[in-house]
Design a protein around this motif. Structure first.
Motif, PDB file in Angstrom:
ATOM      1  N   THR A   1       2.916 -11.291   7.675  1.00  0.00           N
ATOM      2  CA  THR A   1       2.522 -12.275   8.692  1.00  0.00           C
ATOM      3  C   THR A   1       1.465 -13.293   8.277  1.00  0.00           C
ATOM      4  OG1 THR A   1       0.457 -10.904   9.171  1.00  0.00           O
ATOM      5  CG2 THR A   1       2.479 -10.306  10.322  1.00  0.00           C
ATOM      6  N   THR A   2       0.984 -13.959   9.215  1.00  0.00           N
ATOM      7  CA  THR A   2       0.104 -15.043   8.471  1.00  0.00           C
ATOM      8  C   THR A   2      -1.087 -15.264   9.545  1.00  0.00           C
ATOM      9  OG1 THR A   2       1.246 -16.838   9.953  1.00  0.00           O
ATOM     10  CG2 THR A   2       1.803 -16.603   7.593  1.00  0.00           C
ATOM     11  N   ASP A   3      -1.345 -14.328  10.498  1.00  0.00           N
ATOM     12  CA  ASP A   3      -2.396 -14.259  11.475  1.00  0.00           C
ATOM     13  C   ASP A   3      -3.596 -13.293  11.306  1.00  0.00           C
ATOM     14  OD1 ASP A   3      -1.181 -12.119  12.048  1.00  0.00           O
ATOM     15  OD2 ASP A   3      -0.467 -12.803  14.059  1.00  0.00           O
TER      16      ASP A   3
ATOM     17  N   ASP B   1      -1.762  -9.748   5.856  1.00  0.00           N
ATOM     18  CA  ASP B   1      -0.552 -10.467   5.838  1.00  0.00           C
ATOM     19  C   ASP B   1       0.366 -10.286   4.776  1.00  0.00           C
ATOM     20  OD1 ASP B   1      -1.589 -11.961   7.769  1.00  0.00           O
ATOM     21  OD2 ASP B   1      -2.520 -13.803   6.574  1.00  0.00           O
TER      22      ASP B   1
ATOM     23  N   THR C   1      -8.838  -8.710  14.379  1.00  0.00           N
ATOM     24  CA  THR C   1      -7.995  -9.924  13.484  1.00  0.00           C
ATOM     25  C   THR C   1      -9.201 -10.069  12.444  1.00  0.00           C
ATOM     26  OG1 THR C   1      -7.123 -10.679  15.346  1.00  0.00           O
ATOM     27  CG2 THR C   1      -7.437 -12.367  13.694  1.00  0.00           C
TER      28      THR C   1
END
Length: 424
Positions: A261-263, A256, A227
């Motif tokens: 996505t946004t994580d 992202d 991440t």
């Protein structure tokens, strides 16, 4: 019967006068103090209730003071965040200018450095009553991100007391963190970045012919999911046909954007999409990228075409550490910096929005506490305050009664003189 031993009329007049004087004393005391119930002997029940409520009003006054300090602390942090956002906007504009060809990056960096120093000055100055929510040291033993502001004082029917508070989580407000974690919005978060090792992948040299038979590079997926935060990045290079190595970055924004996505989470299953997006974002020349597989293909039609991959390293950089004059910083790095600054602006905006909500709640609670104190004071007044109109009327009546009582006593005392006349 007339007696020379007992003057009944005088005794009666004296008792009446004494009673009138006593009532006048009580009335004058109520007028001078303003209280109908000034002590427990006046009315024990009312005096007890009023005394308890007065104590509670004093406690609520302290609550109002606490809310005032809390509001000032929030205002200080909000103004500092607002000023920081303006500075970040300027840094973003300077970085955008630096992506243009022919721009003197040294001069641009001079301006950015001044803006970086201004951010530090704003954060260190955002202190009220010894509290600074923007420049912290999370490793300090006394540090806690949760801040409580006393907001209420109440008494139950059984007489037990309770004190309420407004809790504010300031963990997302800090611009700088002096601890080793450097978890602030502006400072670097290098130690937050988990090292990510990219596999060497596979390369195949092409032969003479159209691009379809040219050299290729197939990226190897990472051994484990990872991440990236907004200030993290992974860098590597691609060299086409033995030319200059071209730098490629993987950032949270690229992840992202590639995955929708946004994580910022990348798994081995979707790494190829992220890799393809990163190469495309870096504008690596001389290659085409398969958006599904991530395979990089040389566009050369020469006798031998190659795509060489050099695994780089994971890194993390904060707004306060950006330096576009370093030889290792390429245009793609500056583009990544712009995304990092933009992310910082979003975080500062979100923090300011949260503080605005807290300030609004404090204002509402302050108004409620002040109104509640007024209501309590009104209730206490109803119980123990004297009605001055009534008391003034009563005083005039008692003054008249006193004068008449004095006259009656004087007449009664003179009755013995009338008795003496009978013996002359």
């Amino acid at each position: 019967m007339t007696s020379i031993n007992t003057n009944v009329a005088a005794m009666t007049a004296l008792q009446t006068l004494q009673s009138t004087n006593s009532m006048m004393d009580d009335t004058q005391n109520r007028i001078s103090t303003g209280y109908r119930v000034g002590q427990a002997s006046d009315n024990a029940a009312y005096w007890s209730i009023a005394t308890t409520m007065r104590s509670d009003v004093k406690a609520m006054s302290s609550v109002a003071d606490s809310l005032g300090i809390g509001a000032s602390t929030v205002d200080t942090a909000y103004e500092a965040l607002s000023a920081s956002k303006d500075v970040l906007d300027e840094i973003k504009a300077k970085l955008t200018t630096a992506t243009q060809d022919g721009v003197d990056r040294t001069k641009v960096q001079d301006e950015i450095t001044q803006l970086q120093n201004q951010l530090k000055s704003i954060a260190s100055s955002a202190s009220f009553s010894g509290q600074n929510w923007l420049s912290i040291d999370s490793s300090a033993a006394s540090y806690t991100s949760s801040k409580d502001m006393i907001s209420s004082f109440s008494r139950s029917a059984g007489g037990s007391l309770s004190v309420g508070s407004i809790r504010v989580d300031t963990s997302s407000f800090a611009l700088f963190d002096a601890s080793g974690t450097k978890s602030g919005i502006i400072d670097s978060g290098k130690v937050n970045m988990t090292a990510v090792t990219l596999g060497a992948g596979t390369s195949a040299a092409g032969t003479a012919g159209p691009p379809a038979t040219s050299g290729t590079y197939t990226p190897a997926a990472p051994t484990a999911a990872f991440t990236l935060d907004s200030d993290d990045m992974i860098s590597f290079t691609l060299a086409v046909d033995g030319g200059t190595a071209q730098k490629v970055l993987i950032t949270k924004g690229i992840i992202d954007d590639a995955l929708g996505t946004t994580d910022g989470v990348v798994s081995s299953a979707n790494y190829a999409k992220v890799f393809a997006k990163a190469v495309d974002f870096a504008n690596v020349t001389g290659v085409s990228v398969n958006a599904t597989t991530g395979v990089v293909t040389s566009n050369s039609t020469g006798t031998t075409s190659t795509v060489a991959f050099a695994a780089g390293s994971s890194d993390s950089i904060g707004v306060s550490e950006m330096d576009i004059t370093k030889s290792t910083v390429k245009t793609v790095d500056i583009k990544a910096y712009i995304n990092i600054v933009d992310s910082a602006i979003s975080k500062v905006t979100a923090a300011a929005s949260t503080l605005g909500s807290v300030k609004n709640r404090i204002d509402i609670q302050t108004s409620f506490v002040n109104n509640l104190m007024d209501t309590f004071e009104k209730g206490i007044g109803t119980l123990v305050d004297a009605d001055m109109t009534e008391e003034s009327t009563k005083l005039k009546a008692l003054q008249t009664q006193q004068q008449l009582g004095v006259q009656a006593l004087s007449i009664a005392n003179n009755s013995t003189q009338t008795l003496l006349q009978l013996f002359r």
